[in-house]
Design an enzyme around this catalytic site. Structure first.
Site, PDB file in Angstrom:
ATOM      1  N   ASP A 293     -15.579  55.185  29.070  1.00  0.00           N
ATOM      2  CA  ASP A 293     -16.543  54.672  28.094  1.00  0.00           C
ATOM      3  C   ASP A 293     -17.510  53.765  28.841  1.00  0.00           C
ATOM      4  O   ASP A 293     -17.279  53.407  29.994  1.00  0.00           O
ATOM      5  CB  ASP A 293     -15.801  53.885  26.993  1.00  0.00           C
ATOM      6  CG  ASP A 293     -16.685  53.522  25.804  1.00  0.00           C
ATOM      7  OD1 ASP A 293     -17.757  54.127  25.637  1.00  0.00           O
ATOM      8  OD2 ASP A 293     -16.288  52.616  25.035  1.00  0.00           O
ATOM      9  N   TYR A 467     -19.918  52.767  22.626  1.00  0.00           N
ATOM     10  CA  TYR A 467     -19.586  53.946  21.812  1.00  0.00           C
ATOM     11  C   TYR A 467     -19.865  55.252  22.538  1.00  0.00           C
ATOM     12  O   TYR A 467     -20.449  56.179  21.986  1.00  0.00           O
ATOM     13  CB  TYR A 467     -20.311  53.915  20.461  1.00  0.00           C
ATOM     14  CG  TYR A 467     -20.165  52.611  19.709  1.00  0.00           C
ATOM     15  CD1 TYR A 467     -18.982  51.866  19.774  1.00  0.00           C
ATOM     16  CD2 TYR A 467     -21.206  52.120  18.930  1.00  0.00           C
ATOM     17  CE1 TYR A 467     -18.853  50.671  19.075  1.00  0.00           C
ATOM     18  CE2 TYR A 467     -21.086  50.930  18.220  1.00  0.00           C
ATOM     19  CZ  TYR A 467     -19.909  50.205  18.303  1.00  0.00           C
ATOM     20  OH  TYR A 467     -19.784  49.022  17.618  1.00  0.00           O
ATOM     21  N   HIS A 468     -19.434  55.309  23.816  1.00  0.00           N
ATOM     22  CA  HIS A 468     -19.624  56.508  24.628  1.00  0.00           C
ATOM     23  C   HIS A 468     -18.296  57.042  25.174  1.00  0.00           C
ATOM     24  O   HIS A 468     -18.187  57.311  26.371  1.00  0.00           O
ATOM     25  CB  HIS A 468     -20.564  56.198  25.806  1.00  0.00           C
ATOM     26  CG  HIS A 468     -21.922  55.728  25.406  1.00  0.00           C
ATOM     27  ND1 HIS A 468     -22.780  55.084  26.284  1.00  0.00           N
ATOM     28  CD2 HIS A 468     -22.594  55.826  24.232  1.00  0.00           C
ATOM     29  CE1 HIS A 468     -23.907  54.788  25.647  1.00  0.00           C
ATOM     30  NE2 HIS A 468     -23.816  55.232  24.399  1.00  0.00           N
ATOM     31  N   PRO A 469     -17.269  57.209  24.327  1.00  0.00           N
ATOM     32  CA  PRO A 469     -16.002  57.735  24.865  1.00  0.00           C
ATOM     33  C   PRO A 469     -16.158  59.184  25.298  1.00  0.00           C
ATOM     34  O   PRO A 469     -16.874  59.966  24.666  1.00  0.00           O
ATOM     35  CB  PRO A 469     -15.043  57.603  23.672  1.00  0.00           C
ATOM     36  CG  PRO A 469     -15.929  57.693  22.464  1.00  0.00           C
ATOM     37  CD  PRO A 469     -17.217  57.027  22.865  1.00  0.00           C
TER      38      PRO A 469
END
Length: 552
Positions: A293, A467-469
């Site tokens: 992330d 919010y970049h998993p």
């Protein structure tokens, strides 16, 4: 209920897949648990903080207590609505750096180097530069995804770029073109004042075709028979049923739900599945692993002049902006307000940018809480390639249970060094002459927070997910025991099953992940259809010639 292709998830990649597979004449059913994206809370760009904090549109996941962040559980929103996370995200459009994809290919994702993926980035977009300059030859002209730039009317947007130039960094007219490194205008998936999600770009046009349908249902598992995916078991209207796939099942359910569905289907780490009483059909230890992330903090400055968006942070002004948007799709409501950006290298010896900036002309949190000090502005900053890795696993064999999400943020010493450097470099930018008329004082972290220990404490208490998993079904060579899908996006060891979303990223790319996720859907569709890949690009991206010896 059957189709040639059954896609689980109407998100960034799933909508692109539905569009391309149905365009080719195949029957397609898309399974989506979430509902409609109608209404201003999703469609109005400036309202972006609302949908990602609403249970109606968000799965509501949280991380496990993070041991290196003081035991905090971090919000991990994923879209539960048509368009998926492209319907609740910040609408920032970044392709990623060319070297990101070259690394994918070197890591075993053959055919996914930058030369291979650039033609798909171009195919998927229609680019409008808004008169701010850019690299037209690197951009798309007739794709479904409409990409624009904000008006950049607030003088703070230009001050941020000017400060970057004064600090010695390059300026770039198009970070999605020839040169990512530098400061310049930020791009957004907004068209004519509306959020241009993949629901608007891809799914709605696809659903107008007679061979494409949307099924509102909750996916429980992939149905496997003799090593082949036959369909998807769902709960629909309170009853269980199987939606059959004549050709293939494609999981595009997010980097959190795609590995969860694989494990519920018996595909994953054998011992973990056995612990939950799930029969092991394919022992793939990489399922759920390699979780990555982007973590970030907000460096906030109090403003000397009342020119920030804080003057609109009241009910009357919000109502006026909302009314203007509803009537005209113009005004402040028509932009996500992220209109200037920066990509820089943290030190000499780093070949391409490893720090990203989002600049915002208000001091505010993602949950919509404005800074108590009133007028201010902020830069979101964090390292792009953290060394820490986490895992998604099952809480139980019950499909209704949320996945267990352990990011293991900041578990590597290098991540702390990189983050401290981010904060110190950001302060240097805000100290440039271009910001002199605007900076009053530092709100956060605060001028007294200077030592390594003090910066570490600030990071521990305030770092948030961007919010970049991604990365939980890593793409690699078929003989790589930790790979989950091969370079054709096929799940290794199972026939008729693919994963095509941000799960398959071998390593997280620079920037926001919506663009790369859509590209995966576009390129995966070519593999699924058995088409010859688009010809590789001969374009040569810019790398700072002094990268080995200079930070800027």
């Amino acid at each position: 209920m059957e189709a040639d292709y059954v896609i689980v998830g109407a998100g960034s990649a799933g909508c692109a897949l539905a569009y391309r597979l149905s365009e080719a004449g195949h029957s397609v059913l898309v399974i989506e648990h979430g509902g409609s994206d109608a209404g201003p809370l999703i469609q109005m760009p400036a309202a972006l903080s609302y949908p990602m904090n609403m249970a109606r549109y968000d799965w509501g996941y949280r991380s496990e207590p993070e041991p290196h962040l003081g035991g905090r559980r971090l919000a991990t929103p994923r879209g539960k609505v048509i368009g998926g996370s492209s319907s609740i995200n910040g609408m920032v459009y970044v392709r990623g750096h060319a070297r990101d994809y070259d690394h994918w290919a070197e890591a075993g994702a053959t055919g996914w180097a930058y030369a291979d993926v650039l033609p798909y980035f171009k195919r998927m977009e229609t680019w409008h530069d808004g008169g701010h300059g850019g690299d037209a030859s690197w951009r798309g002209t007739d794709g479904p995804l409409l990409v624009t730039r904000g008006p950049r009317a607030n003088p703070l947007f230009e001050a941020f770029v000017a400060a970057g130039r004064e600090a010695g960094y390059p300026v770039t007219g198009d970070y999605n073109g020839h040169q990512q490194e530098g400061f310049g205008p930020m791009e957004q998936t907004v068209w004519k004042g509306r959020r241009w999600s993949t629901a608007n770009a891809y799914l709605r046009p696809a659903l107008k075709r007679p061979n494409c349908g949307l099924v509102r249902a909750f996916a429980r598992r992939v149905v496997l028979d003799e090593g082949r995916a036959r369909g998807v078991e769902v709960t629909r209207g309170g009853r269980r049923q199987v939606i059959a796939a004549r050709a293939e099942v494609i999981l595009a359910a997010s980097s959190l739900n795609s590995p969860k569905l694989l494990m519920l289907s018996g595909i994953g780490p054998g011992a973990h599945l056995s612990d939950h009483g799930i029969p092991v059909l394919a022992d793939r230890p990489g399922v759920g692993g390699n979780l990555q992330d982007h973590l970030e903090v907000y460096v906030q400055m109090a403003a000397r002049q009342p020119i920030t968006l804080y003057k609109h942070w009241n009910l009357l002004s919000k109502a006026r902006i909302g009314a203007e948007w509803l009537l005209t799709k113009k005004g402040l409501g028509a932009s996500n307000q992220f209109e200037s950006a920066g990509f820089i290298r943290s030190r000499a010896g780093v070949e391409y940018p490893d720090i990203q900036y989002h600049f915002l002309p208000i001091a505010v949190r993602y949950d919509g809480q404005a800074a108590a000090e009133g007028h201010g502005f902020q830069a979101h900053v964090g390292p792009m390639r953290a060394a820490s890795r986490g895992r998604v696993s099952l809480a139980s064999a019950d499909p209704a249970a949320a996945p267990v999400i352990r990011f293991n943020y900041m578990s590597e010493a290098s991540d702390w060094e990189d983050f401290r450097r981010c904060l110190r470099l950001t302060r240097e930018i805000f100290a440039q002459p271009a910001f002199q008329p605007f900076v009053k004082h530092e709100i956060q972290p605060g001028a007294a927070v200077t030592s390594d220990a003090a910066l570490d404490a600030f990071i521990r208490d305030h770092a948030e997910s961007a919010y970049h998993p991604c990365g939980t079904c890593r793409m690699g060579r078929a003989d790589d025991p930790d790979a989950v899908v091969d370079p054709e996006t096929r799940v290794i060891g199972v026939r008729g099953l693919r994963v095509a979303d941000s799960s398959l990223f071998p390593r997280i790319p620079n920037g926001n992940l919506n663009g790369p996720s859509i590209m995966v859907g576009e390129k995966a569709s070519a593999h699924i259809l058995g088409r010859t890949p688009l010809p590789p690009s001969n374009a040569v991206p810019w790398i700072n010639p002094n990268w080995a010896v200079a930070q800027r």
